[in-house]
Scaffold this motif. Structure first.
Motif, mmCIF file in Angstrom:
data_model
loop_
_atom_site.group_PDB
_atom_site.id
_atom_site.type_symbol
_atom_site.label_atom_id
_atom_site.label_comp_id
_atom_site.label_asym_id
_atom_site.label_seq_id
_atom_site.Cartn_x
_atom_site.Cartn_y
_atom_site.Cartn_z
ATOM 1 N N LEU A 73 0.851 -1.181 0.000
ATOM 2 C CA LEU A 73 0.000 0.000 0.000
ATOM 3 C C LEU A 73 0.891 1.236 0.000
ATOM 4 C CD1 LEU A 73 -2.582 -1.229 2.642
ATOM 5 C CD2 LEU A 73 -3.094 -0.728 0.246
ATOM 6 N N PRO A 74 0.407 2.372 -0.488
ATOM 7 C CA PRO A 74 1.244 3.582 -0.544
ATOM 8 C C PRO A 74 1.829 3.927 0.828
ATOM 9 C CG PRO A 74 -0.770 3.904 -1.787
ATOM 10 C CD PRO A 74 -0.920 2.594 -1.095
ATOM 11 N N ASP A 75 3.102 4.325 0.830
ATOM 12 C CA ASP A 75 3.795 4.604 2.082
ATOM 13 C C ASP A 75 3.226 5.804 2.818
ATOM 14 O OD1 ASP A 75 5.538 2.489 1.833
ATOM 15 O OD2 ASP A 75 7.042 3.652 0.745
ATOM 16 N N SER A 76 2.918 6.856 2.110
ATOM 17 C CA SER A 76 2.528 8.105 2.760
ATOM 18 C C SER A 76 1.169 8.575 2.288
ATOM 19 C CB SER A 76 3.568 9.195 2.469
ATOM 20 O OG SER A 76 3.529 9.563 1.099
ATOM 21 N N LEU A 77 0.583 9.454 3.080
ATOM 22 C CA LEU A 77 -0.690 10.057 2.714
ATOM 23 C C LEU A 77 -0.570 10.822 1.405
ATOM 24 C CD1 LEU A 77 -3.621 10.953 3.408
ATOM 25 C CD2 LEU A 77 -2.618 12.851 4.695
ATOM 26 N N ASP A 78 0.512 11.565 1.248
ATOM 27 C CA ASP A 78 0.691 12.358 0.034
ATOM 28 C C ASP A 78 0.770 11.473 -1.205
ATOM 29 O OD1 ASP A 78 0.604 14.736 1.405
ATOM 30 O OD2 ASP A 78 2.781 14.938 1.568
ATOM 31 N N ASP A 79 1.483 10.338 -1.099
ATOM 32 C CA ASP A 79 1.569 9.422 -2.241
ATOM 33 C C ASP A 79 0.194 8.887 -2.619
ATOM 34 O OD1 ASP A 79 4.255 9.697 -2.555
ATOM 35 O OD2 ASP A 79 4.814 7.792 -1.640
ATOM 36 N N GLU A 80 -0.577 8.510 -1.610
ATOM 37 C CA GLU A 80 -1.889 7.945 -1.895
ATOM 38 C C GLU A 80 -2.836 9.002 -2.460
ATOM 39 O OE1 GLU A 80 -4.963 4.682 0.016
ATOM 40 O OE2 GLU A 80 -3.282 5.422 1.206
ATOM 41 N N VAL A 81 -2.747 10.212 -1.951
ATOM 42 C CA VAL A 81 -3.555 11.302 -2.491
ATOM 43 C C VAL A 81 -3.198 11.553 -3.950
ATOM 44 C CG1 VAL A 81 -3.966 13.800 -2.370
ATOM 45 C CG2 VAL A 81 -4.013 12.438 -0.286
ATOM 46 N N SER A 82 -1.910 11.495 -4.277
ATOM 47 C CA SER A 82 -1.476 11.689 -5.658
ATOM 48 C C SER A 82 -2.039 10.618 -6.571
ATOM 49 C CB SER A 82 0.054 11.693 -5.738
ATOM 50 O OG SER A 82 0.600 12.786 -5.044
ATOM 51 N N ILE A 129 -10.569 14.628 -1.552
ATOM 52 C CA ILE A 129 -9.683 13.484 -1.777
ATOM 53 C C ILE A 129 -8.828 13.224 -0.550
ATOM 54 C CG2 ILE A 129 -7.671 12.664 -3.075
ATOM 55 C CD1 ILE A 129 -8.843 13.809 -5.564
ATOM 56 N N ARG A 130 -8.239 14.275 0.001
ATOM 57 C CA ARG A 130 -7.367 14.100 1.166
ATOM 58 C C ARG A 130 -8.154 13.567 2.365
ATOM 59 N NH1 ARG A 130 -2.232 15.449 2.753
ATOM 60 N NH2 ARG A 130 -1.873 16.161 0.625
ATOM 61 N N ARG A 131 -9.380 14.021 2.521
ATOM 62 C CA ARG A 131 -10.163 13.529 3.658
ATOM 63 C C ARG A 131 -10.556 12.070 3.468
ATOM 64 N NH1 ARG A 131 -14.385 17.950 6.012
ATOM 65 N NH2 ARG A 131 -15.393 17.786 3.959
ATOM 66 N N VAL A 173 -14.779 5.838 -4.304
ATOM 67 C CA VAL A 173 -15.563 6.765 -3.484
ATOM 68 C C VAL A 173 -15.534 8.169 -4.073
ATOM 69 C CG1 VAL A 173 -15.653 7.925 -1.237
ATOM 70 C CG2 VAL A 173 -15.340 5.449 -1.343
ATOM 71 N N VAL A 174 -14.344 8.636 -4.446
ATOM 72 C CA VAL A 174 -14.221 10.000 -4.969
ATOM 73 C C VAL A 174 -14.883 10.117 -6.343
ATOM 74 C CG1 VAL A 174 -12.617 11.833 -5.619
ATOM 75 C CG2 VAL A 174 -12.118 10.398 -3.637
ATOM 76 N N THR A 175 -14.738 9.094 -7.180
ATOM 77 C CA THR A 175 -15.372 9.131 -8.499
ATOM 78 C C THR A 175 -16.893 9.157 -8.367
ATOM 79 O OG1 THR A 175 -13.515 7.886 -9.446
ATOM 80 C CG2 THR A 175 -15.531 7.989 -10.737
ATOM 81 N N VAL A 182 -17.347 18.986 -5.488
ATOM 82 C CA VAL A 182 -17.492 17.827 -4.619
ATOM 83 C C VAL A 182 -17.361 18.256 -3.162
ATOM 84 C CG1 VAL A 182 -16.584 15.564 -4.011
ATOM 85 C CG2 VAL A 182 -16.573 16.307 -6.391
ATOM 86 N N GLY A 183 -18.376 17.910 -2.370
ATOM 87 C CA GLY A 183 -18.371 18.240 -0.956
ATOM 88 C C GLY A 183 -18.559 17.015 -0.102
ATOM 89 N N ALA A 184 -18.628 17.232 1.200
ATOM 90 C CA ALA A 184 -18.754 16.124 2.144
ATOM 91 C C ALA A 184 -19.994 15.280 1.871
ATOM 92 C CB ALA A 184 -18.787 16.676 3.571
ATOM 93 N N HIS A 185 -21.103 15.931 1.514
ATOM 94 C CA HIS A 185 -22.341 15.186 1.278
ATOM 95 C C HIS A 185 -22.254 14.299 0.042
ATOM 96 C CE1 HIS A 185 -22.528 18.857 -1.067
ATOM 97 N NE2 HIS A 185 -23.487 18.352 -1.816
ATOM 98 N N ASP A 186 -21.303 14.594 -0.853
ATOM 99 C CA ASP A 186 -21.141 13.768 -2.060
ATOM 100 C C ASP A 186 -20.315 12.512 -1.801
ATOM 101 O OD1 ASP A 186 -22.523 15.562 -3.880
ATOM 102 O OD2 ASP A 186 -20.807 16.896 -3.647
#
Length: 383
Positions: free
Chosen positions: A242-251, A276-278, A313-315, A329-333
């Motif tokens: 799995l991606p090492d860092s949060l930033d890598d996974e966000v990318s 995406i970050r959340r 989820v984001v898509t 895109v907001g929290a409700h989406d």
């Protein structure tokens, strides 16, 4: 692909970049045809037999970079360069490659792009399931011809592996551990002897130079059949983490959502898509069993919460915002997608999700909109 018997279909015209127009998801060799052509044009390093480009160029295609002429190669895999070098080097030998990892670690994605870069064709694929037969891995028969004239070359129906052997190219086997053990072992002779016996014709197929196999597998899902030690020895195993860092996974998620959004014509400004970050943070914390700051231990649900699920989820949120919202895109989406990704067991996972909302999400003032959106879905009344 099937259609109505009364509907005549015509092949879609190709776009200048090589991607067939109208196709929902193009094969890697079509979608990234321009990048592959640019790499081949500048690639002056030694190439293994029948490879489209050198191992260096294949690795550059996977990891991305900027060529001397200024062409930008987009990264297809964000992670350890050494892992990709090991994978490519294995394919340059006579040893097959096994990409192993938990669901959602880009095994199939890497497999497809490796085949596209090495052979220019990623479509010789066996999809492993509990119902996969030996014929799907090796060859089958046209039974009308078989009954009419008996076993013959004209009655033989080669499978993807046999076609790859004849062409000297890469064959892909997806979800190898889902295939029954006796069918798995039909690969042993192919991988060790580089031949596929056809006893019905008293003949065999000998693999042409350039042939190899990329298999993917994971041991987290139910219905897994362990590989025999004899078969494992024929593979070089590369474990994709799995991606090492949060930033890598966000990318990774940002890149894939942008690609999917463009394909589906879902307009959104990804630069301001802070959700995406959340989403990625929620999934990393739940699967890791601890909050990002390391201060709070939390329970992990039964779901894998992989990067692939974060992309989904984001898509989904992108689609909701585009078709039923203001395009932002907001929290409700994303709330419904998060709930669906986390709660697979309606009893156990619901309790874990509820506890996470109360102990983690509720305690972050900047996440108040996400907390209320999740609560409004029926996991409990706002508190």
């Amino acid at each position: 692909m099937t259609g109505s018997p009364t509907t005549e279909t015509t092949p879609a015209a190709d776009t200048p970049g090589g991607t067939p127009s109208g196709v929902l998801r193009a094969h890697a060799e079509h979608e990234y045809a321009a990048e592959l052509a640019a790499l081949q044009a500048v690639d002056d390093r030694p190439r293994p037999p029948r490879w489209s480009m050198s191992p260096w160029a294949v690795t550059t295609y996977l990891l991305g970079g900027t060529l001397a002429d200024g062409t930008v190669i987009t990264p297809k895999y964000i992670g350890s360069r050494r892992l990709m070098e090991i994978a490519v080097a294995s394919l340059a030998t006579d040893r097959a490659l096994l990409l192993l990892g938990v669901p959602g670690t880009a095994k199939s994605w890497v497999s497809e792009h490796l085949a596209a870069a090495v052979s220019g064709d990623s479509t010789r694929v066996v999809q492993g399931t509990a119902g996969t037969t030996e014929e799907a891995v090796r060859y089958g028969w046209n039974y009308a011809s078989l009954l009419a004239s008996g076993p013959s070359e004209s009655a033989l129906v080669p499978g993807p592996v046999m076609r790859a052997m004849n062409a000297g190219s890469i064959a892909r086997i997806e979800e190898l551990t889902r295939i029954p053990a006796d069918v798995q072992d039909s690969l042993i002779t192919i991988l060790s002897e580089k031949t596929l016996p056809i006893p019905e014709l008293d003949s065999e197929v000998q693999a042409q130079r350039g042939f190899n196999v990329i298999a993917t597998a994971n041991d987290r899902d139910k219905g897994v059949n362990d590989l025999s030690s004899a078969l494992r020895r024929r593979f070089t195993t590369v474990v994709l983490p799995l991606p090492d860092s949060l930033d890598d996974e966000v990318s990774i998620v940002t890149q894939r959502v942008a690609s999917l959004g463009a394909s589906l014509e879902l307009p959104a400004d990804l630069e301001s898509l802070s959700e995406i970050r959340r989403v990625v943070t929620v999934m990393r914390e739940l699967r890791g069993g601890v909050t990002a700051d390391g201060r709070t231990t939390i329970k992990s649900p039964s779901s894998t919460l992989s990067t692939a699920e974060a992309i989904s989820v984001v898509t989904s949120g992108l689609s909701l915002a585009a078709h039923f919202g203001d395009g932002v895109v907001g929290a409700h989406d994303v709330a419904a997608g998060l709930l669906g990704a986390v709660v697979k067991d309606p009893v156990q996972d619901s309790v874990i999700w509820d506890e996470y909302l109360e102990t983690v999400v509720r305690g972050r003032p900047e996440w108040d909109d996400l907390y209320r959106a999740c609560r409004d879905l029926g996991t409990g009344a706002p508190r």
